[in-house]
Design a protein around this motif. Structure first.
Motif, PDB file in Angstrom:
ATOM      1  N   HIS A 120       0.793  -1.233   0.000  1.00  0.00           N
ATOM      2  CA  HIS A 120       0.000   0.000   0.000  1.00  0.00           C
ATOM      3  C   HIS A 120       0.828   1.286   0.000  1.00  0.00           C
ATOM      4  O   HIS A 120       0.255   2.382  -0.079  1.00  0.00           O
ATOM      5  CB  HIS A 120      -0.927   0.019   1.222  1.00  0.00           C
ATOM      6  N   SER A 163       1.372  10.632  10.560  1.00  0.00           N
ATOM      7  CA  SER A 163       0.826  11.982  10.572  1.00  0.00           C
ATOM      8  C   SER A 163       1.971  12.970  10.777  1.00  0.00           C
ATOM      9  O   SER A 163       2.719  12.868  11.751  1.00  0.00           O
ATOM     10  CB  SER A 163      -0.207  12.124  11.690  1.00  0.00           C
ATOM     11  N   LEU A 167       1.502   6.195   3.654  1.00  0.00           N
ATOM     12  CA  LEU A 167       0.525   7.276   3.610  1.00  0.00           C
ATOM     13  C   LEU A 167       0.938   8.359   4.600  1.00  0.00           C
ATOM     14  O   LEU A 167       1.067   8.101   5.801  1.00  0.00           O
ATOM     15  CB  LEU A 167      -0.872   6.754   3.962  1.00  0.00           C
ATOM     16  N   ASN A 216       1.735   1.621   8.054  1.00  0.00           N
ATOM     17  CA  ASN A 216       2.175   2.382   6.878  1.00  0.00           C
ATOM     18  C   ASN A 216       1.631   3.803   6.830  1.00  0.00           C
ATOM     19  O   ASN A 216       1.713   4.460   5.800  1.00  0.00           O
ATOM     20  CB  ASN A 216       1.772   1.649   5.591  1.00  0.00           C
ATOM     21  N   THR A 217       1.101   4.296   7.953  1.00  0.00           N
ATOM     22  CA  THR A 217       0.529   5.641   7.981  1.00  0.00           C
ATOM     23  C   THR A 217       1.213   6.494   9.043  1.00  0.00           C
ATOM     24  O   THR A 217       1.362   6.076  10.191  1.00  0.00           O
ATOM     25  CB  THR A 217      -0.982   5.597   8.274  1.00  0.00           C
ATOM     26  N   GLU A 265       0.170   9.336  -0.786  1.00  0.00           N
ATOM     27  CA  GLU A 265       0.817   8.037  -0.723  1.00  0.00           C
ATOM     28  C   GLU A 265       2.159   8.069  -1.441  1.00  0.00           C
ATOM     29  O   GLU A 265       2.293   8.679  -2.506  1.00  0.00           O
ATOM     30  CB  GLU A 265      -0.076   6.959  -1.345  1.00  0.00           C
ATOM     31  N   ARG A 281      -3.629  14.225   2.223  1.00  0.00           N
ATOM     32  CA  ARG A 281      -3.227  12.820   2.281  1.00  0.00           C
ATOM     33  C   ARG A 281      -2.412  12.519   1.027  1.00  0.00           C
ATOM     34  O   ARG A 281      -2.807  12.873  -0.075  1.00  0.00           O
ATOM     35  CB  ARG A 281      -4.435  11.878   2.308  1.00  0.00           C
ATOM     36  N   LYS A 283      -0.110  11.892   6.282  1.00  0.00           N
ATOM     37  CA  LYS A 283      -1.226  12.802   6.544  1.00  0.00           C
ATOM     38  C   LYS A 283      -0.652  14.113   7.082  1.00  0.00           C
ATOM     39  O   LYS A 283       0.102  14.120   8.050  1.00  0.00           O
ATOM     40  CB  LYS A 283      -2.179  12.179   7.553  1.00  0.00           C
ATOM     41  N   ARG A 293       3.163   7.897  14.213  1.00  0.00           N
ATOM     42  CA  ARG A 293       2.809   6.738  13.395  1.00  0.00           C
ATOM     43  C   ARG A 293       1.436   6.235  13.835  1.00  0.00           C
ATOM     44  O   ARG A 293       1.211   5.968  15.009  1.00  0.00           O
ATOM     45  CB  ARG A 293       3.833   5.620  13.551  1.00  0.00           C
ATOM     46  N   GLU A 294       0.516   6.108  12.885  1.00  0.00           N
ATOM     47  CA  GLU A 294      -0.836   5.679  13.205  1.00  0.00           C
ATOM     48  C   GLU A 294      -1.031   4.178  13.022  1.00  0.00           C
ATOM     49  O   GLU A 294      -1.826   3.564  13.720  1.00  0.00           O
ATOM     50  CB  GLU A 294      -1.844   6.448  12.347  1.00  0.00           C
TER      51      GLU A 294
END
Length: 301
Positions: free
Chosen positions: A41, A136, A44, A133-134, A53, A51, A46, A129-130
């Motif tokens: 994915h 903020s 990502l 792979n995400t 990628e 947003r 933010k 880190r959320e």
């Protein structure tokens, strides 16, 4: 230019994503599951309402061999032992390593690396880190970098090629650069973690501000700092700039993780011991954070 990012926490993901716009980046993760998620994915990022990628190659840490032109080590200070053990097993040592740890305790650790160009840095970005792979991007800043040992030229080449909106700033003296970041971390992190408040509360609350000021004065005596007002102004500026942010130490406590208190206040207490100076506030805050780690299950007493 090939860049390896070792560690896929908040800073690792943030750096891998932004640097992938200019470099061939591989991020090395703690688990195969996280590497698979990133490969499937992307990363990502933010930022505010935005947003985006970024497609980044990911491999588990076991496959890291530092074959890239530059390896950026983003793990926390207490995780460096595993990194150094791996490096010291190689017959051919890596060429260029950039270490981005908080505090200053890691300097003694990286001195054990026998060859290669060693760089250190301090990160001013705010990131959380959320999930695998995400990340903020909570606060925009710069990354200050300096030569710890070796040739400056590879670092200069990297700085020149880095994205302009994700800047790296060269500093002549690594010690002064790290001391500035150490003081900010030593005042903001333990106080916000114990009080469970955002960074801005340390200047908005009259009573919290007085404690922060007393802590700063104790630290300046231990580190024998000159231009105290400049250093304290930097602490205040960071509190204002990141007023709505939660410090990394507070987030570690909330997530039941080990904190970097040993790399930050632990280093200052070691300096106080060398100089036979008293450090009651630093000692008390250090013990309180260690107590929170124990209560949260982050570390076994």
């Amino acid at each position: 230019m090939k860049v390896g990012v070792v560690g896929a926490g908040s800073i690792g993901l943030l750096f891998a994503a932004y640097l992938s716009r200019k470099f061939d980046v591989t991020v090395y993760t703690r688990t195969k599951a996280q590497a698979k998620e990133i490969n499937t994915h992307g990363i990502l990022v933010k930022k505010g309402a935005g947003r985006k990628e970024y497609l980044v190659n990911a491999l588990p840490f076991g496959e890291w061999q530092a074959r890239e032109d530059l390896s950026i080590i983003t793990v926390k200070q207490y995780q460096l032992a595993g990194i150094l053990a791996k490096i010291n097993q190689w017959s051919a040592l890596p060429k260029n390593l950039l270490f981005l740890q908080n505090g200053m305790a890691h300097l003694q650790q990286i001195e054990t690396i026998l060859n290669g160009n060693l760089f250190v840095g301090s990160v001013e970005h705010g990131a959380t880190r959320e999930n695998f792979n995400t990340v903020s991007h909570n606060g925009m800043g710069v990354t200050n970098v300096a030569v710890f040992r070796g040739d400056l030229q590879p670092l200069r080449q990297f700085i020149a090629a880095a994205p302009k909106d994700f800047p790296f700033v060269y500093q002549e003296q690594y010690n002064q650069m790290l001391v500035k970041k150490l003081i900010v971390n030593a005042v903001i992190n333990p106080l916000t973690a114990i009080l469970e408040v955002n960074n801005g509360a340390l200047i908005d609350n009259f009573y919290y501000y007085q404690v922060a000021e007393k802590l700063f004065k104790e630290i300046t005596l231990i580190l024998a700092l000159k231009n105290e007002s400049e250093y304290f102004q930097q602490v205040l500026d960071i509190c204002r700039k990141t007023a709505d942010n939660r410090s990394s130490m507070l987030k570690d406590i909330e997530a039941n993780r080990v904190t970097e208190i040993d790399a930050i206040l632990g280093y200052i207490l070691a300096e106080a011991k060398k100089q036979k100076k008293e450090a009651p506030l630093c000692q008390s805050l250090y013990l309180l954070i260690k107590g929170k780690e124990t209560n949260k299950g982050g570390i076994v007493a």
